[in-house]
Structures are given as structure tokens and as C-alpha cells.
Design a protein around this motif. Structure first.
Motif, short mmCIF file in Angstrom:
data_model
loop_
_atom_site.label_atom_id
_atom_site.label_comp_id
_atom_site.label_asym_id
_atom_site.label_seq_id
_atom_site.Cartn_x
_atom_site.Cartn_y
_atom_site.Cartn_z
N PHE A 193 1.08 -1.23 -0.02
CA PHE A 193 -0.18 0.18 -0.10
C PHE A 193 0.90 1.27 -0.14
N SER A 194 1.75 1.59 -0.76
CA SER A 194 3.08 2.09 -1.14
C SER A 194 1.82 3.27 -0.88
N GLY A 195 1.36 4.22 -1.74
CA GLY A 195 0.74 5.11 -2.32
C GLY A 195 2.48 5.78 -3.21
N ASP B 191 -2.57 2.66 -7.51
CA ASP B 191 -2.99 3.65 -8.57
C ASP B 191 -1.50 4.19 -9.40
N ASP B 192 -2.42 3.88 -10.46
CA ASP B 192 -0.96 4.40 -11.18
C ASP B 192 -0.42 5.22 -11.13
N ARG C 167 2.22 5.37 -8.57
CA ARG C 167 2.74 3.79 -8.74
C ARG C 167 3.98 4.53 -10.19
N ALA C 168 3.37 5.82 -10.50
CA ALA C 168 4.38 6.82 -11.23
C ALA C 168 5.71 7.56 -10.22
N SER C 169 4.91 8.17 -9.45
CA SER C 169 5.73 8.78 -8.25
C SER C 169 6.53 7.71 -8.17
N LEU C 170 6.53 6.83 -7.63
CA LEU C 170 7.00 5.69 -6.69
C LEU C 170 8.09 5.62 -7.77
N GLU C 171 7.62 5.15 -9.04
CA GLU C 171 8.84 4.41 -9.83
C GLU C 171 10.09 5.20 -10.34
#
Length: 423
Positions: free
Chosen positions: A11-13, A35-36, A39-43
């Protein structure tokens, strides 16, 4: 750098909790987020840390400065053939839970690791929050998000980490008449862990924000651990003014997401920004664009800013002149307009800021607007080079839902101390 312990992030946000562990040198097996855009921000952030650790940070700076588009940025990272920055996975469900675990096990082998040392995360808090329950006629009792924590428990059962960190809103304690809180303790104990929970305030971790969260920390029963001693008093020398004064002044609609210069040079930036690495010498300012506000809202903003700055009082909705009261309901949500305290800590940032900025009004009477993405990110203690992907509404949501990175780092420091005793 100390040995890199392995982390599974659920549940990383957008990565607030992850960022604290990244900064402390942990390495990630996987991040799980449905949430795509988050997840893109986290990537993006995971790649940043991989590039930084391999002395290729210039590629990241080229990306956030606009010299590379996202596809070019991802390709350049791929071409370097660096160790994976962490496997990114989508939503966990009953159907895909086991296949997802198999992917994580495969990734452990790629990382040449044989175990997960720590599991971190916390399911979406809307079903547990007091505000969410007050808006739902059924008090969120039938909301399926009440039971997402069971996926978290399933990952503990599968990977048997030495320790875990579970984060959520304090409302979890009373959700469904306390049954979730009680069951969480009971289920963790059945899995062979001891766990303790405390309500911690982000401001005690040098975050310039009143933000209370319940933090569960658990460990295998054979370890002689106790709950870490976290700070209980905030540092008094820093205020919100320390994170706003070097940013260009904006009128509604002004500003840009593109990189621009700060209002004052790094040498004159506040000690807070330097001490906690929010702003660095090489940084350019990104994602500092103000919302457009209609004339009525600006008139309201002007009134509430004046009242706050002059008397330190917050106007209720019913205190506004009648011509500015356009809502029929006059008995609920009377504090819908709120100015950020320039000379203290901000009130808690929440995801609702994605819908409007009424609860996060800039205190400068010359600007009369709500906070920008970068200003809110700073209140949450995100570094200035943290790029949030997706449209602005999503960026606000990602920030509002996040664990402040400074708080996360404080937790990561204590988790590392505990791991050193057993590894």
C-alpha cells in the motif's frame, strides 16, 4: 552506508514511507500500489535513488529539468543495466495475492536475497478515518477497505519478516467499534509476533505539521524488543515560514510545473531546508503553480487571511457575510476555510486538497490563493527534487495520503537499530 536490509512495501502510495527507508539505506524487494499515477511517482523516485547510488544522478536531473521525456528517462535507466530499484506491482486482491507473492519471491532471487527483513505499509485510511465515517450514512461499516489489512497480514504470514511497520490514522482504533484494532493485534500474535501501537505526531519528527498517525511496530516473539522511544516534543526553532519564504510569490493561475529559479539563492535559504535536505544546492524549483480561484472564493480567502493574521482566529462559515455564503447547509463543516499558520506548524495535510484548496490557504494577504503542489509537499517534508507524476489533482492526493518522509526516516532509523541487534 550500513548494510542494506530488505523491505517489502505494501500500500505504497507515492512513496512517503518508502522515502524514509530509502534515505536510511534500505533496499526494496517490491512496492505494491494500485493507483497508476502514485505508482508512477514511486517508480520515478525509486529510479532516482538507484541513479544516485550509482553516480548517475545527472540523468534524473535531466528528466526533471525537461531535457528528457519520461520514456527517454526510463530507457536511459534501463540501458544502464543497474540492479533493480524494486519490483513495482499493482493492486493486491484475493485473486492475485498468491501470484503476486510468487513474483516477489522471484524478485528476491534476482536480488540475491533469501528473506524479507521488514514489511512496511498501511492500507487506505478512508474507511478508518473519523471524517470518512462522518460523511458515510453507514459509517463506512460496509466499506471493503475495512479489511485490506488482511492482505498485509497475508504478506507477513508468507515472508515472515523480522519486523513490520503498519501505519494508519488514529481512527482505526475505533473503526467498527474497535473490532479491527483488536483483531489486528490478535491475528499478528497468531502469526508469531508481538506488536505494540502508539499514536505519533509528525511534528515530533521535525515535520512542520500537526499530523497524528497510529504506528504499529511488530517483531518475532523470540526477539527481546520493545517499542522504540521516539521524540515526544517538537523542535521549536522552525516554523512554516521557513519553507515558504524562498518560493516565488504567485497570484492565482500563475506559476509553472517546469523548473524555475527560487526567489532567494541557496546560500540564503532557511536552515530548516538545508538541515533536512529539503532543498539542495543543485535543485531547481518544480511543480510550483497556483490554482485559479473564482472571485467569491478570493473574497472569502482575503477575509479569513486577514482575521487569522491579525487576531489568530479562524472564521467559521457562518461568520462570513451573507452574500458570501452560497452553501445551503449551515450546520456542518463550518471550518471549510482555513489559513496555514506561518509562525507555527501547519494543520494536517489531507487528500481532500485535490478537490479544492479551501482548507490550505496561503497566509500571505498579497497572494490570496491556496497552496501549490510544491508548498504542500514541503509541509509534508518531501524533498524539492521529488517529482510527482500525473495531473495536479492526483499530485495533491498523492501528497495528502503520504507519510511524511522525515517521520518515515525517524521510524527507519529505529528499525535499523533493532535489526542490527539480530543480524
Amino acid at each position: 552506508m550500513n548494510p542494506k536490509y530488505t523491505v517489502l512495501d505494501t500500500f505504497s502510495g507515492a512513496g512517503g514511507l518508502s522515502e524514509g527507508f530509502f534515505q536510511q539505506g534500505f533496499k526494496f524487494v517490491s512496492h505494491i500500489e494500485k493507483d497508476d499515477r502514485a505508482r508512477a511517482s514511486l517508480e520515478t523516485r525509486a529510479i532516482y535513488h538507484a541513479l544516485k547510488n550509482s553516480n548517475h544522478e545527472d540523468i534524473y536531473r535531466d528528466y526533471i529539468s525537461g531535457n528528457l521525456n519520461r520514456d527517454e528517462f526510463l530507457q536511459k535507466f534501463k540501458d544502464l543495466e543497474l540492479p533493480p530499484a524494486g519490483l513495482l506491482l499493482g493492486e493486491v486482491t484475493e485473486i492475485n495475492e498468491n501470484p503476486m507473492m510468487e513474483k516477489i519471491q522471484e524478485h528476491l532471487k534476482v536480488m540475491d536475497s533469501d528473506s524479507v527483513d521488514v514489511i512496511i505499509g498501511g492500507p487506505p485510511c478512508q474507511a478508518y478515518s473519523l471524517a470518512g465515517r462522518s460523511r458515510d450514512p453507514n459509517g463506512m461499516k460496509s466499506d471493503p477497505r475495512n479489511y485490506l489489512y488482511k492482505h498485509y497480514l497475508a504478506f507477513i504470514n508468507k515472508f515472515e519478516p523480522k519486523l513490520f511497520v503498519f501505519e494508519n490514522v488514529p481512527g482505526l482504533i475505533s473503526a467498527k467499534k474497535g473490532s479491527i484494532y483488536t483483531n489486528l493485534h490478535h491475528e499478528v500474535e497468531k502469526l508469531g509476533y508481538k506488536t505494540e501501537a502508539r499514536i505519533l505526531n509528525a511534528k515530533n519528527f521535525s515535520v512542520l505539521q500537526e499530523r497524528k498517525r497510529i504506528i504499529f511496530i511488530g517483531w518475532k516473539k523470540e526477539y527481546d524488543f520493545s517499542y522504540p522511544l521516539f521524540p515526544e516534543k517538537p523542535p521549536e526553532e522552525f516554523h512554516v515560514s521557513d519553507i515558504l519564504k524562498d518560493l516565488p510569490s504567485l497570484q492565482p493561475g500563475e506559476g509553472t510545473d517546469d523548473p524555475v529559479d527560487y526567489k532567494i539563492p541557496f546560500s540564503d535559504a532557511s536552515r530548516y531546508l538545508k538541515k533536512f535536505n529539503i532543498r539542495k544546492q543543485e535543485d531547481k524549483l518544480i511543480q510550483h503553480k497556483a490554482r485559479i480561484h473564482n472571485p467569491q472564493d478570493r473574497n472569502i480567502y482575503k477575509l479569513v487571511i486577514s482575521k487569522w493574521n491579525q487576531d489568530k482566529k479562524r472564521l467559521k462559515y457562518t461568520d462570513l457575510p451573507s452574500e458570501l455564503q452560497s452553501h445551503n447547509r449551515k450546520d456542518v463543516f463550518l471550518d471549510r476555510f482555513k489559513v496555514v499558520d506561518m509562525n507555527g506548524c501547519s494543520h494536517s495535510v489531507v487528500a481532500h486538497i485535490a478537490k479544492d484548496g479551501h482548507h490550505f490557504i496561503h497566509p500571505d494577504i498579497e497572494q490570496i490563493r491556496s497552496l501549490t503542489v510544491r508548498e504542500v509537499a514541503r509541509i509534508q517534508s518531501f524533498p524539492d527534487n521529488y517529482k510527482f507524476e500525473g495531473p495536479r489533482t492526483s499530485q495533491y492526493s498523492q501528497i495528502g495520503n503520504a507519510v511524511p518522509p522525515l517521520m518515515a526516516k525517524g521510524i527507519a532509523i529505529e528499525i535499523e537499530k533493532m535489526l542490527k541487534e539480530i543480524l
